[in-house]
Write an enzyme that holds these catalytic residues in place. Structure first.
Site, PDB file in Angstrom:
ATOM      1  N   GLY A  17      -1.474  46.593  78.993  1.00  0.00           N
ATOM      2  CA  GLY A  17      -1.163  47.307  77.764  1.00  0.00           C
ATOM      3  C   GLY A  17      -2.346  47.311  76.816  1.00  0.00           C
ATOM      4  O   GLY A  17      -3.434  46.819  77.118  1.00  0.00           O
ATOM      5  N   ASP A  54       3.319  47.155  87.851  1.00  0.00           N
ATOM      6  CA  ASP A  54       2.712  48.296  87.162  1.00  0.00           C
ATOM      7  C   ASP A  54       1.466  47.797  86.444  1.00  0.00           C
ATOM      8  O   ASP A  54       1.526  46.814  85.707  1.00  0.00           O
ATOM      9  CB  ASP A  54       3.713  48.876  86.157  1.00  0.00           C
ATOM     10  N   ASP A 102      -1.313  48.454  83.690  1.00  0.00           N
ATOM     11  CA  ASP A 102      -1.628  49.258  82.513  1.00  0.00           C
ATOM     12  C   ASP A 102      -2.957  48.773  81.933  1.00  0.00           C
ATOM     13  O   ASP A 102      -3.008  48.123  80.896  1.00  0.00           O
ATOM     14  CB  ASP A 102      -0.498  49.137  81.489  1.00  0.00           C
ATOM     15  N   GLU A 120      -6.090  49.384  79.995  1.00  0.00           N
ATOM     16  CA  GLU A 120      -6.552  50.326  78.986  1.00  0.00           C
ATOM     17  C   GLU A 120      -7.926  49.937  78.436  1.00  0.00           C
ATOM     18  O   GLU A 120      -8.000  49.194  77.459  1.00  0.00           O
ATOM     19  CB  GLU A 120      -5.532  50.415  77.846  1.00  0.00           C
ATOM     20  N   TYR A 121      -9.044  50.399  79.061  1.00  0.00           N
ATOM     21  CA  TYR A 121      -9.127  51.412  80.109  1.00  0.00           C
ATOM     22  C   TYR A 121     -10.304  51.070  81.017  1.00  0.00           C
ATOM     23  O   TYR A 121     -11.305  50.506  80.530  1.00  0.00           O
ATOM     24  CB  TYR A 121      -9.380  52.803  79.530  1.00  0.00           C
ATOM     25  N   MET A 126       0.049  58.618  80.358  1.00  0.00           N
ATOM     26  CA  MET A 126       0.412  58.357  78.964  1.00  0.00           C
ATOM     27  C   MET A 126       0.073  59.587  78.118  1.00  0.00           C
ATOM     28  O   MET A 126      -0.893  59.598  77.348  1.00  0.00           O
ATOM     29  CB  MET A 126      -0.297  57.101  78.459  1.00  0.00           C
ATOM     30  N   TYR A 161       0.677  61.084  75.379  1.00  0.00           N
ATOM     31  CA  TYR A 161       1.083  60.986  73.977  1.00  0.00           C
ATOM     32  C   TYR A 161      -0.019  60.266  73.220  1.00  0.00           C
ATOM     33  O   TYR A 161      -1.037  59.871  73.812  1.00  0.00           O
ATOM     34  CB  TYR A 161       2.422  60.253  73.824  1.00  0.00           C
ATOM     35  N   ASP A 162       0.140  60.125  71.924  1.00  0.00           N
ATOM     36  CA  ASP A 162      -0.877  59.515  71.054  1.00  0.00           C
ATOM     37  C   ASP A 162      -2.174  60.321  71.037  1.00  0.00           C
ATOM     38  O   ASP A 162      -3.268  59.757  70.927  1.00  0.00           O
ATOM     39  CB  ASP A 162      -1.179  58.066  71.471  1.00  0.00           C
TER      40      ASP A 162
END
Length: 680
Positions: free
Chosen positions: A374, A429, A431, A433-434, A507, A509-510
Site C-alpha cells: 500500500g 495481493d 500493492d 507503490e511503485y 488503481m 482513481y486519484d
C-alpha cells in the site's frame, strides 16, 4: 493505492523539540516527513507528506508536537489517519443529477422495423447509452458512451434490425449530440428552473488507503481519448522463465478492499459487509494491509505480530486488529463473540482474521487475499527484490505467516499459534507503490533494476505458492495492484510479470485531488479525457495527459497484457476542493484548499457525498459525476458511473472490477450492487 494509515494498540512518545527557530506553518505549503514548523507558539514536525492539515488539530494526524509528549496507553486506539469523529448529518441534495450540456435523449422510442427514422450516425458525434441512429440501412441503439465507433463494427451498438432508408428522421428521435469539443465543451449553466436529468441506469445486481496519497508531481499522462483502432501491441523483452498462468475465463471477478483500520473510528466491521449484502455479491476480498520488515540479518520478511504506531518510518503494524482483538457479539459476523480460549492453548484465532473466516463460511464463493504494502508500507519492496536470496526469503516468510497461518502466539490476548490462521487467505495481493517510481517519498527505489526485479518477484511468489499447492491440492491466487499513470506502467514489464498473475487491479482513481490545494478542480476517476481540462496538456512540457482510465487500460493491452487479466478500479469515495469560484459549476476552477472531509481533508465517502449539499452533475465527455454547492466541489463515482465502467470493462474483455474501499459504500451496499453489472 490511496489509503489511510494503519491503526495500532499503543501510542508512542513524541520526539524532542527542535533546537532551532522553525518557520511558521502555511496552509498552502507542502511539507514532507521531518520538516519542522511553528504554529500558535509550538513547534511541530511532519511525520509524512502533508498539506493544509493544521498542526495539533488531530491527535493522530501528520504533525508531531516537539515540546511535549503523549501518555502511552495499552488500549487499542484509532488508526493514525482515522480519528474517531462523528459523521455530520448529511443534508439532502438540492437537486437530482444534472446533465451538463449537451443532453442527448436517452429514452428515444425504438423505431418501427423497416424504416430508418433515426438521425444518421456521425463519426464526430458523442453518443450515450440509449441513443438511436441509422447506419448502412440498419437501426442501432448505443449501449454506453461512444464516439467514432461505427455501428456494426463493435459491441457498443445494439443492432435493432434492417430499415429501408427512405424515411426522414423523426423529430422525437433526436439523439444527435454536439461534436467533439474543441475548446470548453461541456459543462454549462447551473440550472435555474427544472434541471435536465439523465436517466440513471438502475443496476440489476452485486475494489489504497488514504493518507493523502499525492503523486510525486502533478500527474501528466494519454493518447487520443477513444481510439477506434485496435491498439498495437508493442514488443516486450523475452521472458526469462516460461509463463505459468493462462488468462482467466468464466464469470467476471467482483472484489473490494477491506481496510484493517476501519474497525476503529469508522466502526465498520466485516459484519457490516455481511449485513449490507456486499459479501454475497463479491468473488474476492483483499484485506489491507500487511507490512514488510527489515531483519537484523539483512533480509526482509512478513511479520504478523508487530503492534507499533506508524510514525512516518513505515514500520508500523497492527497485530491486535489482525488476530488478537476479541470481537463482541454485536461486532461479529455470526453474532458470536470471540472466546478467550484455554490459557496458553496457542491455537486460538481472533481479530479480523477470525471474522474473515466466518465471512467466508457464510459466503462459500468468496476468496480472501492478504494485500501487502500500500501507499504507506511499500518501503522495502525494492530492496527485498534485489537478489534471488532476498526474494526467496521474503516470499517464504509471507507464505509462512499468511497462507500457512503460522501466527506467533500472544499471551496477552491468548491468540495465535502454529497454523492458527491456515485457510483464511486464499492468496496474496502485492500493492507495491511503485516499482522504479517513488511513492510516499522515502521508499527504497532502484529506477534501473526494479523493472526486472518486479517480474522476478512475481515469478518467485508464483513458484512458492504453486509448490505449496502441489502438497495440498489448492490453487493459490497471486494478484497485484498497480498505478494507472503511464510513467508507472512504463517502469514495469506488464507482458512479463502478468504471466505469473491471476489478475491485475488497476488503481484507476486519484487522478486529481486536494493535494493540489489551489486546484484547478478536476475529475479524480474519469473514464475518458476531456480536451477542455487544463491538465490535458502540460503547459511546461507539452505532454498530453494519460491520467484517465481508458488510456491506462489500452496502454496495458498494447503492452501485451491479456485483457482478461485486467480489473477496472472504482473508488467508493470522492475527492474535492473548497473555496471554489462559482463559475462553470465549479469545474476547472481555482480553489483555496482541500474540501473538509470526515476523516481527512480533501476526501469523503460516497455514503456521505450522495446526500451532501449542492447539485449533482454528469459530465458527458469524461462520464464522471461531480457535485457543486457554490463553493465546494466533489468528484466521485455513483452507481450510474460504476455501471457505465462495468459496461466498458465488458466491452474491452476485461476480467473483472474492484473498489477501494468497502466502508465507503452505503448500508445497503448499492455500489457493490452496481459493480455486479459486469456479469449481467
Amino acid at each position: 493505492m490511496n489509503f489511510r494509515l494503519t491503526a495500532i494498540s499503543a501510542v508512542v512518545a513524541i520526539a524532542s523539540s527542535a533546537a532551532f527557530a522553525a518557520t511558521a506553518w502555511n496552509s498552502a505549503t507542502v511539507y514532507t516527513g521531518g520538516e519542522i514548523v511553528t504554529y500558535q507558539g509550538k513547534d511541530y514536525k511532519a511525520k509524512w507528506w502533508t498539506q493544509n492539515n493544521v498542526p495539533g488539530a488531530e491527535q493522530w494526524g501528520p504533525w508531531e508536537l516537539q515540546s511535549g509528549s503523549v501518555t502511552p496507553t495499552a488500549t487499542p486506539v484509532a488508526p493514525t489517519a482515522t480519528p474517531a469523529t462523528a459523521t455530520p448529518t448529511p443534508v439532502a441534495p438540492t437537486a437530482t443529477p444534472v446533465v451538463a450540456t449537451p443532453t442527448p435523449a436517452v429514452a428515444t422510442p425504438t423505431p418501427a422495423a423497416g424504416s430508418c427514422t433515426n438521425a444518421a450516425w456521425l463519426d464526430s458525434a458523442i453518443y450515450v447509452g440509449g441513443n438511436l441512429v441509422s447506419y448502412n440501412g440498419r437501426n442501432y441503439k448505443a449501449k454506453w458512451w461512444t464516439q467514432g465507433n461505427a455501428p456494426g463494427t463493435n459491441d457498443v451498438w445494439q443492432d435493432l434490425g434492417a430499415c429501408d432508408g427512405k424515411a426522414t428522421p423523426a423529430p422525437t428521435a433526436t439523439p444527435v449530440v454536439t461534436t467533439a469539443p474543441t475548446a470548453t465543451p461541456v459543462v454549462t449553466a447551473k440550472p435555474t428552473a427544472t434541471p435536465v436529468v439523465t436517466a440513471t441506469p438502475t443496476p440489476t445486481n452485486t475494489p489504497a488507503v488514504t493518507a493523502t496519497p499525492k503523486p510525486s508531481a502533478t500527474p501528466v499522462v494519454t493518447a487520443s481519448p477513444t481510439p477506434t483502432a485496435t491498439p498495437v501491441v508493442t514488443a516486450s523483452p523475452l521472458p526469462t522463465t516460461s509463463p505459468t498462468n493462462p488468462p482467466s475465463t468464466g464469470a467476471k471477478q467482483v472484489g473490494t478492499y477491506f481496510a484493517e483500520w476501519s474497525i476503529y473510528g469508522r466502526a465498520f466491521y466485516l459484519k457490516n459487509m455481511q449485513d449490507s449484502g456486499q459479501a454475497s455479491k463479491l468473488t474476492f476480498l483483499n484485506y489491507s494491509f500487511a507490512n514488510v520488515y527489515k531483519q537484523a540479518d539483512g533480509t526482509y520478511k512478513c511479520q504478523a505480530n508487530i503492534n507499533k504506531a506508524e510514525t512516518g518510518n513505515q514500520d508500523g503494524g497492527d497485530a491486535w486488529a489482525v488476530y488478537q482483538k476479541g470481537f463482541a457479539a454485536n461486532e461479529s459476523v455470526d453474532g458470536v463473540a470471540d472466546a478467550w480460549g484455554t490459557d496458553g492453548q496457542q491455537v486460538n484465532l481472533k481479530g479480523n482474521m477470525n471474522q474473515l473466516k466466518k465471512l467466508k463460511a457464510k459466503n462459500p464463493n468468496l476468496k480472501a487475499l492478504i494485500s501487502l504494502g500500500g501507499w504507506t508500507w511499500s518501503k522495502y519492496f525494492s530492496a527485498a527484490s534485489a537478489t534471488p536470496a532476498l526474494r526467496q526469503a521474503l516470499v517464504s516468510s509471507c507464505i509462512d505467516v499468511w497462507i500457512k497461518g503460522n501466527l506467533p502466539f500472544d499471551a496477552a490476548s491468548n491468540a495465535g499459534g502454529p497454523g492458527t490462521g491456515a485457510g483464511v487467505f486464499d492468496g496474496i495481493d502485492i500493492d507495491w507503490e511503485y516499482p522504479g517510481v517513488q511513492g510516499i517519498g522515502t521508499n527504497t527505489v532502484d529506477p534501473v533494476n526494479d523493472k526486472a526485479n518486479y517480474t522476478l518477484l512475481m515469478q518467485e511468489f508464483r513458484k512458492q505458492l504453486d509448490a505449496l499447492g502441489a502438497t495440498n491440492g489448492k490453487k493459490y491466487l497471486l494478484t497485484v495492484a498497480i498505478g494507472a499513470g503511464d510513467e508507472k506502467i512504463a517502469a514495469t514489464a506488464p507482458a512479463e510479470y502478468s504471466k505469473y498473475l491471476d489478475w491485475i487491479n488497476i488503481m484507476s482513481y486519484d487522478y486529481n485531488g486536494g493535494w493540489d490545494a489551489q486546484g484547478p478542480t478536476d475529475f479524480q476517476s474519469n473514464l475518458y479525457q476531456d480536451p477542455a481540462s487544463p491538465r490535458t496538456v502540460d503547459p511546461k512540457t507539452g505532454k498530453v495527459s494519460k491520467y484517465y482510465t481508458d488510456a491506462a487500460v489500452k496502454d496495458l493491452i498494447a503492452r501485451g497484457v491479456p485483457a482478461a487479466k485486467l480489473h477496472m478500479g472504482v473508488p467508493f469515495y470522492g475527492r474535492g476542493w473548497t473555496g471554489v469560484a462559482n463559475v462553470n459549476n465549479g469545474l476547472y476552477q481555482k480553489a483555496t484548499g482541500a474540501a473538509k472531509g470526515t476523516y481527512e481533508a480533501g476526501i469523503e465517502d460516497y455514503k456521505v457525498l450522495k446526500n451532501a449539499p449542492g447539485t449533482e452533475y454528469i459530465h458527458p465527455v469524461t462520464q464522471q459525476t461531480y457535485r457543486f454547492d457554490g463553493s465546494t466541489f466533489w468528484s466521485y463515482d455513483t452507481p450510474r458511473d460504476i455501471k457505465l465502467k462495468a459496461d466498458y470493462a465488458k466491452s474491452m474483455g476485461m476480467g473483472g472490477i474492484f473498489s477501494w474501499e468497502a466502508d465507503g459504500d452505503t448500508t445497503t451496499g448499492e455500489l457493490v450492487e452496481a459493480m455486479t453489472y459486469i456479469n449481467k
